[in-house]
Design a protein around this motif. Structure first.
Motif, short mmCIF file in Angstrom:
data_model
loop_
_atom_site.label_atom_id
_atom_site.label_comp_id
_atom_site.label_asym_id
_atom_site.label_seq_id
_atom_site.Cartn_x
_atom_site.Cartn_y
_atom_site.Cartn_z
N GLN A 1 -4.43 -7.64 3.03
CA GLN A 1 -4.25 -6.55 1.99
C GLN A 1 -5.04 -6.16 1.06
O GLN A 1 -5.96 -6.72 0.51
N ILE A 2 -5.33 -4.75 1.30
CA ILE A 2 -6.05 -3.66 -0.39
C ILE A 2 -5.51 -2.98 -0.94
O ILE A 2 -4.76 -2.78 -0.92
N GLY B 1 5.19 -2.01 8.06
CA GLY B 1 5.05 -1.07 7.44
C GLY B 1 3.56 -0.09 7.76
O GLY B 1 2.97 -0.52 8.98
N ASN B 2 3.54 0.93 6.68
CA ASN B 2 2.42 2.28 6.73
C ASN B 2 1.37 0.41 6.25
O ASN B 2 1.45 0.43 4.97
N GLY B 3 0.18 0.90 6.64
CA GLY B 3 -0.73 0.42 6.50
C GLY B 3 -1.93 1.28 6.92
O GLY B 3 -2.39 2.29 7.43
N ILE C 1 -2.08 -2.83 2.99
CA ILE C 1 -1.89 -2.01 1.72
C ILE C 1 -0.64 -3.02 0.90
O ILE C 1 0.47 -3.22 0.80
N ALA C 2 -1.67 -3.19 -0.42
CA ALA C 2 -0.79 -3.45 -1.61
C ALA C 2 -0.13 -2.93 -2.16
O ALA C 2 -0.02 -1.52 -2.29
N ASN D 1 2.07 7.16 -1.19
CA ASN D 1 2.24 8.95 -1.35
C ASN D 1 1.35 8.84 -2.92
O ASN D 1 1.52 9.95 -2.47
N ASP D 2 1.86 8.69 -4.33
CA ASP D 2 1.30 8.34 -5.06
C ASP D 2 -0.46 8.73 -5.10
O ASP D 2 -0.58 9.35 -6.00
N VAL D 3 -1.13 7.99 -4.81
CA VAL D 3 -2.29 7.72 -4.40
C VAL D 3 -3.06 8.51 -3.35
O VAL D 3 -3.50 9.92 -3.91
#
Length: 305
Positions: A145-146, A123-125, A234-235, A171-173
């Motif tokens: 992961q961060i 996925g996206n990271g 990404i977590a 998206n939320d961040v």
């Protein structure tokens, strides 16, 4: 009176000749339907589809389309370049059309039938360099992961693509922080901008890009850049997602889908081709990890591209 009778007799003889002549009669018979032509859409999404340059037609999905076209008989296979929007519009109109490595969404499932999963991909990271890893407190041997939200107030510059839908948490961040005065997010808008940003990344003027690892690795190879790249998960987002063959709904696709699913399940050449095609475009440090998970059962959740 004689002239009228002669005309009538001539007309009757002409009609008899028309319907008794074997060639003319054959023209009236219904012709058997030929094989269905299935359009395989090729969208501008490297390295799944590579439309130009030194790697043209060597994309992951390009290779899978060629393999299916060779192995699946009874259809005319027609690869066609188009936008994803046009592909989805054709599918909604029930035209015979398919797309390789299409991710599932509830909306798409109303007009698209999906095969069994053909691949799992990352996925996206955050894609970054060895220098960039240090900005996240990581090294090539300690990548983990961060939490993206932990870095939004730090002196970092992370590239994002304008209008692109990432995983929901990302998206939320982004939506919460991208308009803030000291936002870490830098918005890019197009392919030319992407090329510039990859160069900025490897030259240390950009700390990372939120993207799929194979996208940036493709750009690195396309532009002849030698610096290694690294992928930081990404977590709270899926590490892996599932790709399928998606075809417009209709009776036309039933034999095609059955054969695709059979090949996925039974044909080792299909699995080998997919694994090799995807692995080719991964950063070096991810290839070993991919070798460990590529043949595992497909269990990660779906999400939209």
């Amino acid at each position: 009176m004689i002239r009228a009778s002669t005309t009538l007799i001539t007309g009757l003889l002409s009609a008899l000749t028309l319907f008794s002549h074997p060639v003319a009669a054959n023209k009236l018979e219904a012709q058997p339907a030929g094989p269905t032509t299935v359009v395989w859409s090729r969208t501008d999404f490297a390295p799944f589809f590579i439309l130009e340059g030194q790697y043209a037609n060597q994309g992951i999905s390009d290779q899978i389309i060629r393999l299916f076209s060779r192995k699946i008989s009874g259809f005319n296979h027609k690869p066609t370049v188009m936008s994803l929007k046009r592909m989805l519009r054709n599918a909604q109109s029930a035209n015979p059309i398919c797309h390789v490595a299409l991710l599932k969404t509830p909306e798409r499932e109303t007009f698209i039938d999906y095969s069994q999963p053909i691949m799992q991909n990352y996925g996206n990271g955050i894609v970054t360099t060895e220098q960039g890893l240090s900005k996240f407190g990581l090294t090539p041997d300690s990548i983990s992961q961060i939490h993206l939200e932990d870095y939004v107030g730090r002196p970092l510059t992370i590239s994002i693509h304008d209008g692109r839908a990432y995983e929901p948490h990302i998206n939320d961040v982004i939506s919460q922080w991208k308009t803030q005065p000291e936002s870490i997010f830098q918005v890019k808008t197009g392919l030319k901008d992407h090329e510039r940003l990859v160069h900025l990344l490897v030259n240390g003027r950009l700390d990372g890009m939120i993207a799929r690892p194979e996208e940036v690795e493709y750009s690195k190879q396309q532009f002849g850049i030698n610096a290694p790249l690294f992928f930081i998960p990404i977590a709270d987002t899926p590490t892996l997602s599932l790709g399928h063959v998606g075809c417009s709904k209709g009776d036309w696709n039933k034999p095609l889908m059955a054969e695709i699913n059979r090949l996925i399940a039974e044909d080792p050449e299909v699995r080998q081709t997919i694994n090799a095609a995807y692995r080719q475009w991964l950063p070096e440090h991810l290839r070993q990890h991919y070798d460990l998970i590529k043949n595992l059962s497909f269990s990660p959740p779906d999400h939209s591209r």
